[in-house]
Design an enzyme around this catalytic site. Structure first.
Site, PDB file in Angstrom:
ATOM      1  N   GLU A 189      28.720  39.555  38.632  1.00  0.00           N
ATOM      2  CA  GLU A 189      29.300  38.849  39.778  1.00  0.00           C
ATOM      3  C   GLU A 189      30.185  39.809  40.577  1.00  0.00           C
ATOM      4  O   GLU A 189      30.278  39.710  41.787  1.00  0.00           O
ATOM      5  CB  GLU A 189      30.116  37.630  39.323  1.00  0.00           C
ATOM      6  N   ARG A 240      26.643  31.615  44.099  1.00  0.00           N
ATOM      7  CA  ARG A 240      27.262  32.896  44.430  1.00  0.00           C
ATOM      8  C   ARG A 240      26.393  33.729  45.381  1.00  0.00           C
ATOM      9  O   ARG A 240      26.302  34.954  45.272  1.00  0.00           O
ATOM     10  CB  ARG A 240      27.576  33.704  43.162  1.00  0.00           C
ATOM     11  N   SER A 246      36.003  37.231  37.841  1.00  0.00           N
ATOM     12  CA  SER A 246      34.884  36.989  36.918  1.00  0.00           C
ATOM     13  C   SER A 246      33.889  38.140  36.986  1.00  0.00           C
ATOM     14  O   SER A 246      33.375  38.456  38.063  1.00  0.00           O
ATOM     15  CB  SER A 246      34.188  35.674  37.258  1.00  0.00           C
TER      16      SER A 246
END
Length: 302
Positions: free
Chosen positions: A294, A175, A224
């Site tokens: 996130e 990420r 998420s």
């Protein structure tokens, strides 16, 4: 020539659109948050580079795309918020056994183009509700693949001009992509491989069905909430800490998927963020694991 919003930051002249004190909540999936001091939609690459070059280096710059994984804080966002318009930044063009896609193109649209061309390897993008620019900037991934697995290069606007960076130069990690400081993704090339159209369509249908069965896709959410820690699933840690269904004002942890926050109606950004921090504290106390956000959070509190 410079113009000034009701705030501390001046904006140089540009050919695109600039709006002072522009509401941002309507752009975000959560539908919360305050205004941007400036919301800027540049006309093209040159306009964007000229803007970045002329801005005072002390002026904050944030970039939003589909805003599907974003909390805008209630006090709004100082400085400049960039939102690349679909024209010209949303174009998708076939390039051999691959595609060059603009940063404003939706990930799912790119997946559909690949499927229509009988090219495989980009099906996972149909399960990511964002834009190509955001996908590159955060090395988005789902269903066993990440952007790093299929990206050849990305073009990035900086104060010095447009740079084309090979995938190996982007320092991809979980990420994360190491973009140049202040860089804004303009477009990227994705490689694919010839595939069986029926198999590609079946895989995309499987991904859509999995999302609808396990995620609150029709709610005001942000995807998420936390990254998966090494060796763990974030949702399982939240669940074990008693977080599923937890509420704070109009904010709630999804009953369907414990790694999703929801605006049940009337939530503030502060309530959503505070609920997320409560989950982090519960998980830390229960398992000793430190969850990392996130969802991106920008702006200042009310």
């Amino acid at each position: 020539m410079e113009v000034r919003a009701p705030g501390p930051h001046a904006l140089p002249a540009l050919r695109g659109r600039a709006e002072a004190q522009a509401p941002l909540a309507p752009f975000t999936w959560f539908r919360v948050g305050g205004p941007a001091e400036w919301l800027v939609r540049p006309a093209d690459d040159e306009d964007l580079v000229a803007l970045l070059r002329a801005l005072d280096p002390a002026t904050p710059v944030a970039v939003i795309g589909a805003a599907s994984n974003l909390i805008v804080r209630d006090g709004g966002v100082p400085g400049v918020v960039l939102r690349l318009p679909a024209r010209p930044f949303g174009a998708i063009a076939r390039d051999g056994e691959g595609f060059v896609a603009g940063a404003a193109a939706l990930d799912a649209t790119l997946a559909q183009h690949a499927a229509a061309a009988g090219l495989a390897g980009l099906e996972f993008l149909s399960g990511i509700p964002g834009t190509v620019g955001g996908a590159v900037a955060m090395n988005a991934g789902a269903y066993g693949r990440e952007v790093k697995d299929c990206l050849d290069w990305a073009e990035v606007a900086t104060r010095a001009g447009v740079r084309r960076l090979a995938a190996a130069e982007l320092g991809f990690a979980y990420r994360h992509a190491a973009l140049p400081e202040g860089g804004v993704v303009l477009r990227a090339r994705f490689r694919a491989t010839p595939g069986e159209p029926a198999a590609i369509a079946a895989r995309m249908a499987e991904i859509r069905a999995a999302r609808e069965a396990t995620q609150p896709v029709r709610a005001r959410t942000g995807g998420s909430t936390f990254r998966n820690p090494e060796g763990h699933k974030a949702w399982a840690l939240v669940d074990a800490a008693g977080g599923r269904g937890l509420r704070r004002g109009g904010a709630q942890v999804s009953e369907q998927h414990a790694n999703f926050l929801l605006n049940t109606g009337g939530a503030t950004a502060a309530e959503l963020e505070a609920l997320g921090e409560e989950l982090r504290a519960r998980v830390r106390a229960q398992s000793g694991v430190e969850l990392q956000w996130e969802i991106k959070r920008i702006g200042v509190p009310a």
